[in-house]
Design a protein around this motif. Sequence first.
Motif, PDB file in Angstrom:
ATOM      1  N   THR A 123     -32.093  -3.270  12.974  1.00  0.00           N
ATOM      2  CA  THR A 123     -30.886  -3.523  12.198  1.00  0.00           C
ATOM      3  C   THR A 123     -31.189  -3.571  10.707  1.00  0.00           C
ATOM      4  OG1 THR A 123     -29.826  -4.715  14.015  1.00  0.00           O
ATOM      5  CG2 THR A 123     -29.015  -5.172  11.791  1.00  0.00           C
ATOM      6  N   LEU A 124     -32.306  -4.192  10.341  1.00  0.00           N
ATOM      7  CA  LEU A 124     -32.706  -4.258   8.940  1.00  0.00           C
ATOM      8  C   LEU A 124     -32.877  -2.859   8.355  1.00  0.00           C
ATOM      9  CD1 LEU A 124     -33.706  -5.923   6.491  1.00  0.00           C
ATOM     10  CD2 LEU A 124     -35.974  -5.883   7.523  1.00  0.00           C
ATOM     11  N   LEU A 125     -33.538  -1.978   9.097  1.00  0.00           N
ATOM     12  CA  LEU A 125     -33.733  -0.605   8.643  1.00  0.00           C
ATOM     13  C   LEU A 125     -32.409   0.162   8.613  1.00  0.00           C
ATOM     14  CD1 LEU A 125     -37.044   0.093  10.518  1.00  0.00           C
ATOM     15  CD2 LEU A 125     -36.745   0.370   8.063  1.00  0.00           C
ATOM     16  N   ALA A 126     -31.537  -0.091   9.574  1.00  0.00           N
ATOM     17  CA  ALA A 126     -30.238   0.580   9.599  1.00  0.00           C
ATOM     18  C   ALA A 126     -29.389   0.158   8.402  1.00  0.00           C
ATOM     19  CB  ALA A 126     -29.512   0.268  10.905  1.00  0.00           C
ATOM     20  N   GLU A 127     -29.437  -1.118   8.040  1.00  0.00           N
ATOM     21  CA  GLU A 127     -28.679  -1.588   6.882  1.00  0.00           C
ATOM     22  C   GLU A 127     -29.209  -0.974   5.586  1.00  0.00           C
ATOM     23  OE1 GLU A 127     -27.461  -5.994   8.685  1.00  0.00           O
ATOM     24  OE2 GLU A 127     -29.119  -5.794   7.277  1.00  0.00           O
ATOM     25  N   ALA A 128     -30.533  -0.903   5.473  1.00  0.00           N
ATOM     26  CA  ALA A 128     -31.122  -0.261   4.302  1.00  0.00           C
ATOM     27  C   ALA A 128     -30.723   1.209   4.236  1.00  0.00           C
ATOM     28  CB  ALA A 128     -32.637  -0.407   4.334  1.00  0.00           C
TER      29      ALA A 128
END
Length: 215
Positions: A123-128
């Motif tokens: 999720t962190l990578l998707a948000e970035a």
Amino acid sequence: MIVKALAASTLTAPAVRDLLALPAMAPVPDDDFLDHSTDALGWEFTTLVCDADRTRHGHVLSYDEDNPLGSQTATFNLVFAEAYPYDPEEEANVRWLTDDVRGWADELGWRFSTDATPDICETLLAEASATVSGVLGGEPARTVRSDGQFSMGPFALCRIWRTGTHAVVVTPLQDHGPYGYLTHFVLVLTPCPAEEELPADDAALRGWVLDRIDW
């Protein structure tokens, strides 16, 4: 593989725009680079994870040329999170490295958590990546899932955009030292001319990414 500790920050649109602007900046003389990077760009030298600069947005930036401003050949690696994956059968490194990651989070003002799930990292990578897409005005040209060549884990999606002169990549990437256990979550800007085609095969694409951005 378990993610024992995660230090993370938000990758904002201003931070993305600042990175994308570096190759187009007016070059400065080598003797003036350090003062200029501090006074004009707000960079500050740091030894967190590796010798690098802390940007005005609180991220860790490294590059492969001594004076990269205005360079069309430099690759820039912007770290916005650090994950510590480990094998539960090898507990010896858990305490000291978790404390290091916590210390980096405290120094940088990043969020810190223990036992983060792979879904949280994804999720962190998707948000970035959504932030990068918003700045570039389009979705990634390609996506491919990372594997053991990229890091010890988590094996999250690697996303690649094209700008005409560069490739922009958001991906997990391994730490080659001094620790060797960490996974960087990075935004990378690397030269890639418009006429260069990305490999069609996923395995070849993973190799292309690592050849261009791994440091």
